[in-house]
Design a protein around this motif. Structure first.
Motif, PDB file in Angstrom:
ATOM      1  N   SER A   1       0.831  -1.214   0.000  1.00  0.00           N
ATOM      2  CA  SER A   1       0.000   0.000   0.000  1.00  0.00           C
ATOM      3  C   SER A   1       0.860   1.256   0.000  1.00  0.00           C
ATOM      4  CB  SER A   1      -0.925  -0.006   1.217  1.00  0.00           C
ATOM      5  OG  SER A   1      -0.190   0.152   2.420  1.00  0.00           O
TER       6      SER A   1
ATOM      7  N   VAL B   1      -7.061  -0.798  11.127  1.00  0.00           N
ATOM      8  CA  VAL B   1      -7.356  -1.709  10.021  1.00  0.00           C
ATOM      9  C   VAL B   1      -8.566  -1.225   9.231  1.00  0.00           C
ATOM     10  CG1 VAL B   1      -7.973  -4.074   9.406  1.00  0.00           C
ATOM     11  CG2 VAL B   1      -6.331  -3.659  11.231  1.00  0.00           C
ATOM     12  N   THR B   2      -9.609  -0.781   9.937  1.00  0.00           N
ATOM     13  CA  THR B   2     -10.801  -0.266   9.252  1.00  0.00           C
ATOM     14  C   THR B   2     -10.448   0.950   8.395  1.00  0.00           C
ATOM     15  OG1 THR B   2     -12.243  -1.051  11.021  1.00  0.00           O
ATOM     16  CG2 THR B   2     -13.104   0.685   9.593  1.00  0.00           C
TER      17      THR B   2
ATOM     18  N   ARG C   1      -8.468  -0.116   5.330  1.00  0.00           N
ATOM     19  CA  ARG C   1      -9.311  -0.717   4.283  1.00  0.00           C
ATOM     20  C   ARG C   1     -10.071   0.342   3.498  1.00  0.00           C
ATOM     21  NH1 ARG C   1     -11.453  -5.514   8.255  1.00  0.00           N
ATOM     22  NH2 ARG C   1     -10.019  -7.166   7.565  1.00  0.00           N
TER      23      ARG C   1
ATOM     24  N   VAL D   1      -7.478   2.166   1.201  1.00  0.00           N
ATOM     25  CA  VAL D   1      -7.090   1.359   0.040  1.00  0.00           C
ATOM     26  C   VAL D   1      -8.205   1.351  -0.999  1.00  0.00           C
ATOM     27  CG1 VAL D   1      -6.546  -0.963  -0.768  1.00  0.00           C
ATOM     28  CG2 VAL D   1      -5.476  -0.097   1.306  1.00  0.00           C
ATOM     29  N   THR D   2      -9.441   1.175  -0.535  1.00  0.00           N
ATOM     30  CA  THR D   2     -10.570   1.116  -1.467  1.00  0.00           C
ATOM     31  C   THR D   2     -10.734   2.434  -2.214  1.00  0.00           C
ATOM     32  OG1 THR D   2     -11.691  -0.467  -0.003  1.00  0.00           O
ATOM     33  CG2 THR D   2     -13.031   0.658  -1.663  1.00  0.00           C
TER      34      THR D   2
ATOM     35  N   SER E   1      -1.156   2.317   8.122  1.00  0.00           N
ATOM     36  CA  SER E   1      -0.271   1.216   7.753  1.00  0.00           C
ATOM     37  C   SER E   1       0.995   1.200   8.601  1.00  0.00           C
ATOM     38  CB  SER E   1       0.084   1.295   6.261  1.00  0.00           C
ATOM     39  OG  SER E   1       0.798   2.480   5.960  1.00  0.00           O
TER      40      SER E   1
ATOM     41  N   LEU F   1      -6.028  -5.755   0.380  1.00  0.00           N
ATOM     42  CA  LEU F   1      -7.251  -6.026   1.136  1.00  0.00           C
ATOM     43  C   LEU F   1      -7.390  -7.513   1.457  1.00  0.00           C
ATOM     44  CD1 LEU F   1      -9.804  -3.708  -0.716  1.00  0.00           C
ATOM     45  CD2 LEU F   1      -8.793  -3.357   1.540  1.00  0.00           C
TER      46      LEU F   1
ATOM     47  N   VAL G   1      -4.870  -8.482   4.278  1.00  0.00           N
ATOM     48  CA  VAL G   1      -5.317  -8.001   5.586  1.00  0.00           C
ATOM     49  C   VAL G   1      -6.463  -8.852   6.103  1.00  0.00           C
ATOM     50  CG1 VAL G   1      -6.455  -6.073   6.762  1.00  0.00           C
ATOM     51  CG2 VAL G   1      -4.508  -5.644   5.278  1.00  0.00           C
ATOM     52  N   HIS G   2      -7.358  -9.251   5.222  1.00  0.00           N
ATOM     53  CA  HIS G   2      -8.473 -10.109   5.631  1.00  0.00           C
ATOM     54  C   HIS G   2      -7.973 -11.451   6.142  1.00  0.00           C
ATOM     55  CE1 HIS G   2     -12.479 -11.878   5.618  1.00  0.00           C
ATOM     56  NE2 HIS G   2     -11.985 -12.905   4.951  1.00  0.00           N
TER      57      HIS G   2
ATOM     58  N   LYS H   1      -5.734 -10.760   9.569  1.00  0.00           N
ATOM     59  CA  LYS H   1      -6.533 -10.259  10.696  1.00  0.00           C
ATOM     60  C   LYS H   1      -5.688  -9.568  11.774  1.00  0.00           C
ATOM     61  CE  LYS H   1     -10.352 -13.525  10.237  1.00  0.00           C
ATOM     62  NZ  LYS H   1      -9.959 -13.983   8.888  1.00  0.00           N
TER      63      LYS H   1
ATOM     64  N   ASN I   1      -7.253  -4.503  15.480  1.00  0.00           N
ATOM     65  CA  ASN I   1      -7.982  -3.316  15.018  1.00  0.00           C
ATOM     66  C   ASN I   1      -8.506  -2.509  16.213  1.00  0.00           C
ATOM     67  OD1 ASN I   1      -9.069  -1.625  12.985  1.00  0.00           O
ATOM     68  ND2 ASN I   1     -11.075  -2.580  13.203  1.00  0.00           N
TER      69      ASN I   1
END
Length: 475
Positions: A17, A74-75, A78, A81-82, A122, A181, A184-185, A188, A191
């Motif tokens: 990232s 983490v949230t 995400r 990144v999106t 990050s 993504l 990271v999923h 885990k 967070n």
């Protein structure tokens, strides 16, 4: 805390990232001519394709750190990144015709906003995932590889533009973002969120407006003139708003940005060094690439290959710097690296007036090696000097200093280079070489200043887990 397979999956995701963010600071420069022909772009539009991204990142990255505290790193990562890869997709889909310029500039602003959410989250995630004993090694991968992508941007942009299309420069971010993504999923990472990390929207507006106006004034000064009413209004208004924001944050019980972290010499020393290095580095990479194309007449692809002597030492030295930091702390690798970088940029500058490539290589090698030794230890140590719950904000502050440093470097050194080039009376290539040489000399001076700051402010003690756990916000 121990290393696990998940830790390294997290590291790969965070490194990918940050590499996207760094790549997009320089990759667009060599694609601009083809982009301008197709969309088309006006001269002002060309400038804003680059500036809009940096401006949005610099204005929002501190807020990104606060959002990481409030909603979890983490949230926030995400979401960032999106936004980033969807905005990249939008850049690549910019329509030809009258709306093309507005479309791509707006998409670049969204890219910068996504990057501002990703960066502080990050860095904090990597720091929280690895124990102190191996944190330097992990951050060496994270920071070192991303710096390679900053330098390799012109090469990637040249190859994709010549072999595929300028649009591929942006589409490249889509699979990298999706992969981040997914990793990271699977991994885990923690967070943790802070329930008391409220967000004052008035402070948000003041911060974003102040930072944006200040950066805008610096970026546009070379076009508007430093003494023009527009420049003075942006700079004066932006600095005033930012100063009022800082005063409010110093008195706030729950500040949006805990600027009191700068009262800790160990933290502020690392942050200032990183800002000064970014000031010199981004300008040197951009104008070094322009020199190879505009002065030596190399193609975009050949110019990209020409910066390999700068890129390869960064990769090697980043790993050495991370391991050195784990053994000895921050001072030894960072001060050594700043010494190499100062000498390297000075040697590189001395070679430019001779209008040849070979003489530049020693300076490029020394500069790359020095930068590689600096980035990872300074980043790692800055975040290690604060408690776990402060890391998202601390990372946001560090990244703000770096982004503003890079923006100022490009603007100030760019103004010097363009001003001298316009005043020249000799052959065009020699005029350009002489002007860029002065810009590089200024870059060397900034690296030397960073060395002096490092000698005075970098901490002599090493970070321990107990130190970080006991670090509390200043009252």
């Amino acid at each position: 805390m121990q290393e696990t397979r998940g830790s390294w999956l997290v590291l790969v995701a965070m490194t990918g990232s940050l590499s996207m963010i760094m790549l997009d600071q320089t990759v667009v420069s060599v694609a601009l001519p083809a982009m301008s022909d197709e969309l088309p772009l006006s001269p002002t539009g060309q400038q804003w394709v680059i500036n809009a991204y940096v401006l949005a990142t610099a204005a929002l990255v501190a807020l990104g750190g606060k959002l990481g505290d409030r909603f979890g790193g983490v949230t926030t990562f995400r979401i960032g990144v999106t936004v980033f890869f969807l905005a990249s997709l939008g850049c690549g889909m910019a329509p030809n015709g009258p709306w093309g310029e507005t479309w791509i500039i707006a998409a670049r602003v969204l890219q910068g906003a996504g990057g501002a959410l990703m960066m502080p989250a990050s860095a904090a995630i990597v720091t929280n995932t690895f124990p102190v004993s191996s944190r330097g090694r992990a951050m060496a991968v994270y920071a070192g590889i991303s710096q390679v992508f900053l330098a390799v941007g012109p090469l990637v942009g040249g190859v994709l533009t010549e072999t595929v299309s300028w649009r591929a420069v942006f589409y490249l971010n889509v699979p990298v973002g999706i992969a981040a993504l997914v990793l990271v999923h699977v991994a885990k990472p923690d967070n943790t969120r802070s329930r008391d990390a409220g967000i004052d929207m008035r402070s948000v507006l003041m911060l974003v407006t102040g930072m944006a106006a200040t950066v805008l004034g610096v970026q546009q000064a070379s076009r508007w003139g430093w003494a023009s009413p527009a420049t003075l209004l942006c700079l004066g208004g932006g600095i005033a708003l930012t100063a009022v924001f800082v005063l409010i944050q110093l008195r706030a019980q729950r500040p949006l940005v805990d600027v009191r972290l700068f009262a800790r010499p160990a933290f502020s020393g690392n942050a200032v060094v990183l800002g000064l290095v970014q000031f010199g580095l981004l300008a040197v990479v951009l104008y070094g690439s322009l020199y190879l194309q505009d002065v030596l007449g190399l193609s975009p692809m050949a110019a990209g290959l020409g910066v390999l002597p700068l890129i390869l030492p960064v990769t090697v030295a980043a790993q050495l710097g991370g391991r050195w930091y784990d053994r000895a702390g921050v001072r030894a690798p960072v001060l050594t690296g700043l010494g190499f970088a100062t000498v390297g940029v000075a040697a590189w500058a001395a070679a430019l007036p001779f209008l040849g490539y070979a003489l530049q290589v020693p300076g490029m090698l020394l500069t790359g090696f020095g930068i590689g030794l600096v980035m990872s230890p300074a980043n790692t140590d800055a975040l290690g000097r604060v408690s776990r719950r402060e890391r998202s904000q601390a990372s946001g502050l560090v990244q703000t200093v770096r982004q503003v440093g890079g923006t100022l470097g490009v603007a100030v050194i760019g103004a010097v280079v363009l001003g001298l080039a316009h005043e020249g009376t000799g052959a065009a290539s020699q005029e350009a070489a002489n002007a860029i040489t002065v810009g590089f000399v200024l870059g060397a001076v900034v690296f030397a200043v960073a060395l002096v700051v490092g000698v005075r402010l970098l901490p002599r003690t090493r970070v321990t887990d107990e130190d970080a756990s006991q670090a509390m916000p200043l009252a």
